[in-house]
Write a protein that holds these residues in place. Structure first.
Motif, PDB file in Angstrom:
ATOM      1  N   MET A 141      12.663  10.805   3.899  1.00  9.00           N
ATOM      2  CA  MET A 141      11.156  10.121   4.399  1.00  9.00           C
ATOM      3  C   MET A 141      11.072   9.010   3.697  1.00  9.00           C
ATOM      4  SD  MET A 141       8.471  13.068   5.432  1.00  9.00           S
ATOM      5  CE  MET A 141       9.313  14.851   5.014  1.00  9.00           C
ATOM      6  N   ILE A 142      11.588   8.947   2.086  1.00 10.05           N
ATOM      7  CA  ILE A 142      11.234   7.741   1.391  1.00 10.05           C
ATOM      8  C   ILE A 142      11.948   6.528   1.939  1.00 10.05           C
ATOM      9  CG2 ILE A 142      11.474   6.634  -0.931  1.00 10.05           C
ATOM     10  CD1 ILE A 142       9.179   8.459  -1.083  1.00 10.05           C
ATOM     11  N   ALA A 143      13.338   6.725   2.345  1.00  6.03           N
ATOM     12  CA  ALA A 143      14.300   5.883   2.951  1.00  6.03           C
ATOM     13  C   ALA A 143      13.829   5.295   3.981  1.00  6.03           C
ATOM     14  CB  ALA A 143      15.648   6.525   2.892  1.00  6.03           C
ATOM     15  N   ALA A 144      13.189   6.337   5.072  1.00 10.86           N
ATOM     16  CA  ALA A 144      12.923   5.884   6.496  1.00 10.86           C
ATOM     17  C   ALA A 144      11.593   4.791   6.219  1.00 10.86           C
ATOM     18  CB  ALA A 144      12.245   7.032   6.993  1.00 10.86           C
ATOM     19  N   GLY A 145      10.639   5.312   5.215  1.00 10.85           N
ATOM     20  CA  GLY A 145       9.569   4.368   5.144  1.00 10.85           C
ATOM     21  C   GLY A 145      10.139   2.963   4.337  1.00 10.85           C
ATOM     22  N   GLU A 146      10.948   2.985   3.683  1.00 10.35           N
ATOM     23  CA  GLU A 146      11.668   1.815   3.036  1.00 10.35           C
ATOM     24  C   GLU A 146      12.016   0.861   4.329  1.00 10.35           C
ATOM     25  OE1 GLU A 146      14.191   3.477   0.165  1.00 10.35           O
ATOM     26  OE2 GLU A 146      12.707   2.724  -1.432  1.00 10.35           O
ATOM     27  N   LYS A 147      12.738   1.508   5.380  1.00 14.37           N
ATOM     28  CA  LYS A 147      13.493   0.893   6.217  1.00 14.37           C
ATOM     29  C   LYS A 147      12.190   0.071   7.158  1.00 14.37           C
ATOM     30  CE  LYS A 147      16.745   1.437  10.136  1.00 14.37           C
ATOM     31  NZ  LYS A 147      16.405   0.199  10.654  1.00 14.37           N
ATOM     32  N   LEU A 148      11.120   0.756   7.296  1.00 16.18           N
ATOM     33  CA  LEU A 148       9.893   0.419   8.144  1.00 16.18           C
ATOM     34  C   LEU A 148       9.182  -0.758   7.442  1.00 16.18           C
ATOM     35  CD1 LEU A 148       8.463   3.860   9.212  1.00 16.18           C
ATOM     36  CD2 LEU A 148       9.422   2.009  10.675  1.00 16.18           C
ATOM     37  N   PHE A 149       9.366  -0.648   6.061  1.00 14.18           N
ATOM     38  CA  PHE A 149       8.601  -1.639   5.243  1.00 14.18           C
ATOM     39  C   PHE A 149       9.527  -2.966   5.166  1.00 14.18           C
ATOM     40  CE2 PHE A 149       7.918  -4.036   1.471  1.00 14.18           C
ATOM     41  CZ  PHE A 149       6.471  -3.825   1.109  1.00 14.18           C
ATOM     42  N   GLU A 150      11.175  -2.688   5.226  1.00 15.29           N
ATOM     43  CA  GLU A 150      11.737  -3.888   5.384  1.00 15.29           C
ATOM     44  C   GLU A 150      11.611  -4.531   6.828  1.00 15.29           C
ATOM     45  OE1 GLU A 150      15.749  -2.656   4.624  1.00 15.29           O
ATOM     46  OE2 GLU A 150      15.208  -2.219   2.431  1.00 15.29           O
ATOM     47  N   GLU A 151      11.299  -3.922   7.860  1.00 12.81           N
ATOM     48  CA  GLU A 151      10.963  -4.514   9.081  1.00 12.81           C
ATOM     49  C   GLU A 151       9.501  -4.794   9.294  1.00 12.81           C
ATOM     50  OE1 GLU A 151      12.065  -0.871  11.534  1.00 12.81           O
ATOM     51  OE2 GLU A 151      14.113  -1.275  11.164  1.00 12.81           O
ATOM     52  N   ARG A 152       8.861  -4.952   8.459  1.00  7.87           N
ATOM     53  CA  ARG A 152       7.506  -5.357   8.310  1.00  7.87           C
ATOM     54  C   ARG A 152       6.622  -4.488   9.189  1.00  7.87           C
ATOM     55  NH1 ARG A 152       9.041 -11.768   8.586  1.00  7.87           N
ATOM     56  NH2 ARG A 152       9.817 -11.927   6.412  1.00  7.87           N
ATOM     57  N   ALA A 196       6.270   7.740  -3.804  1.00  8.47           N
ATOM     58  CA  ALA A 196       5.597   7.605  -2.571  1.00  8.47           C
ATOM     59  C   ALA A 196       4.219   6.989  -2.650  1.00  8.47           C
ATOM     60  CB  ALA A 196       5.798   8.990  -1.795  1.00  8.47           C
ATOM     61  N   ALA A 197       3.472   7.373  -3.623  1.00  7.56           N
ATOM     62  CA  ALA A 197       2.320   6.857  -3.975  1.00  7.56           C
ATOM     63  C   ALA A 197       2.352   5.422  -4.291  1.00  7.56           C
ATOM     64  CB  ALA A 197       1.448   7.687  -4.938  1.00  7.56           C
ATOM     65  N   SER A 198       3.158   4.905  -5.020  1.00  2.44           N
ATOM     66  CA  SER A 198       3.484   3.629  -5.295  1.00  2.44           C
ATOM     67  C   SER A 198       3.895   2.776  -4.200  1.00  2.44           C
ATOM     68  CB  SER A 198       4.659   3.516  -6.494  1.00  2.44           C
ATOM     69  OG  SER A 198       4.836   2.276  -7.060  1.00  2.44           O
ATOM     70  N   LEU A 199       4.698   3.389  -3.494  1.00  4.48           N
ATOM     71  CA  LEU A 199       5.096   2.596  -2.123  1.00  4.48           C
ATOM     72  C   LEU A 199       4.048   2.267  -1.049  1.00  4.48           C
ATOM     73  CD1 LEU A 199       8.420   4.359  -1.844  1.00  4.48           C
ATOM     74  CD2 LEU A 199       8.071   1.726  -2.314  1.00  4.48           C
ATOM     75  N   VAL A 200       2.955   3.315  -1.174  1.00  4.48           N
ATOM     76  CA  VAL A 200       1.648   3.176  -0.334  1.00  4.48           C
ATOM     77  C   VAL A 200       0.975   2.029  -0.844  1.00  4.48           C
ATOM     78  CG1 VAL A 200      -0.286   4.276   0.398  1.00  4.48           C
ATOM     79  CG2 VAL A 200       1.918   5.546   0.661  1.00  4.48           C
ATOM     80  N   LYS A 201       0.862   2.113  -2.123  1.00  2.00           N
ATOM     81  CA  LYS A 201      -0.100   1.002  -2.732  1.00  2.00           C
ATOM     82  C   LYS A 201       0.575  -0.288  -2.538  1.00  2.00           C
ATOM     83  CE  LYS A 201      -2.051  -0.298  -7.278  1.00  2.00           C
ATOM     84  NZ  LYS A 201      -2.332   0.379  -8.674  1.00  2.00           N
ATOM     85  N   LYS A 202       1.861  -0.508  -2.680  1.00  2.00           N
ATOM     86  CA  LYS A 202       2.419  -1.923  -2.398  1.00  2.00           C
ATOM     87  C   LYS A 202       2.105  -2.302  -0.918  1.00  2.00           C
ATOM     88  CE  LYS A 202       6.998  -3.874  -2.255  1.00  2.00           C
ATOM     89  NZ  LYS A 202       8.575  -3.549  -2.705  1.00  2.00           N
ATOM     90  N   ALA A 203       2.591  -1.185  -0.103  1.00  3.59           N
ATOM     91  CA  ALA A 203       2.581  -1.466   1.357  1.00  3.59           C
ATOM     92  C   ALA A 203       0.881  -1.934   1.738  1.00  3.59           C
ATOM     93  CB  ALA A 203       2.797  -0.244   2.542  1.00  3.59           C
ATOM     94  N   LYS A 204       0.058  -1.290   1.064  1.00  8.78           N
ATOM     95  CA  LYS A 204      -1.686  -1.586   1.468  1.00  8.78           C
ATOM     96  C   LYS A 204      -1.860  -2.843   0.925  1.00  8.78           C
ATOM     97  CE  LYS A 204      -3.304   3.254   1.965  1.00  8.78           C
ATOM     98  NZ  LYS A 204      -4.413   3.911   1.374  1.00  8.78           N
ATOM     99  N   GLY A 205      -1.131  -3.250  -0.093  1.00 13.56           N
ATOM    100  CA  GLY A 205      -1.145  -4.656  -0.819  1.00 13.56           C
ATOM    101  C   GLY A 205      -0.966  -5.837   0.022  1.00 13.56           C
ATOM    102  N   VAL A 206       0.058  -5.415   0.714  1.00 15.85           N
ATOM    103  CA  VAL A 206       0.749  -6.311   1.838  1.00 15.85           C
ATOM    104  C   VAL A 206      -0.315  -6.739   2.848  1.00 15.85           C
ATOM    105  CG1 VAL A 206       2.506  -6.928   3.284  1.00 15.85           C
ATOM    106  CG2 VAL A 206       3.169  -6.081   1.021  1.00 15.85           C
ATOM    107  N   LEU A 207      -0.797  -5.546   3.248  1.00 15.50           N
ATOM    108  CA  LEU A 207      -1.480  -5.603   4.472  1.00 15.50           C
ATOM    109  C   LEU A 207      -2.945  -6.363   4.098  1.00 15.50           C
ATOM    110  CD1 LEU A 207      -1.055  -1.978   5.946  1.00 15.50           C
ATOM    111  CD2 LEU A 207      -0.357  -4.172   6.930  1.00 15.50           C
ATOM    112  N   GLU A 208      -3.430  -6.056   2.701  1.00 14.18           N
ATOM    113  CA  GLU A 208      -4.659  -6.579   2.482  1.00 14.18           C
ATOM    114  C   GLU A 208      -4.362  -8.198   2.307  1.00 14.18           C
ATOM    115  OE1 GLU A 208      -5.909  -4.966  -1.181  1.00 14.18           O
ATOM    116  OE2 GLU A 208      -6.275  -3.040  -0.182  1.00 14.18           O
ATOM    117  N   TRP A 209      -3.285  -8.557   1.872  1.00 15.42           N
ATOM    118  CA  TRP A 209      -2.917  -9.976   1.503  1.00 15.42           C
ATOM    119  C   TRP A 209      -2.604 -10.660   3.010  1.00 15.42           C
ATOM    120  CZ3 TRP A 209      -3.291 -13.786  -1.328  1.00 15.42           C
ATOM    121  CH2 TRP A 209      -2.842 -14.911  -1.058  1.00 15.42           C
TER     122      TRP A 209
END
Length: 65
Positions: free
Chosen positions: A1-12, A34-47
């Motif tokens: 699931m981590i890898a699947a999330g990373e792929k989705l992140f790469e696809e924006r 997973a918690a760190s990756l969620v935080k990172k993605a939320k930061g991107v969305l906020e930006w």
């Protein structure tokens, strides 16, 4: 699931990535990766939202970016 999330992140597909990593956290609340990756993605969305709002502000004032 981590890898699947990373792929989705790469696809924006940030919201989908957050949902995928959320599944991991649903099974293991202590998963720091997973918690760190969620935080990172939320930061991107906020930006992105900040940039969108700035663009709207510029447009209202008739300015160019």
């Amino acid at each position: 699931m981590i890898a699947a999330g990373e792929k989705l992140f790469e696809e924006r597909r940030y919201r989908d990535a957050i949902a995928e990593w959320g599944k991991v956290l649903g099974f293991d609340r202590s998963n720091t990766e997973a918690a760190s990756l969620v935080k990172k993605a939320k930061g991107v969305l906020e930006w992105m939202e900040t940039l969108r709002k700035r663009g709207v502000d510029f447009k209202r004032r008739g300015e160019r970016l």
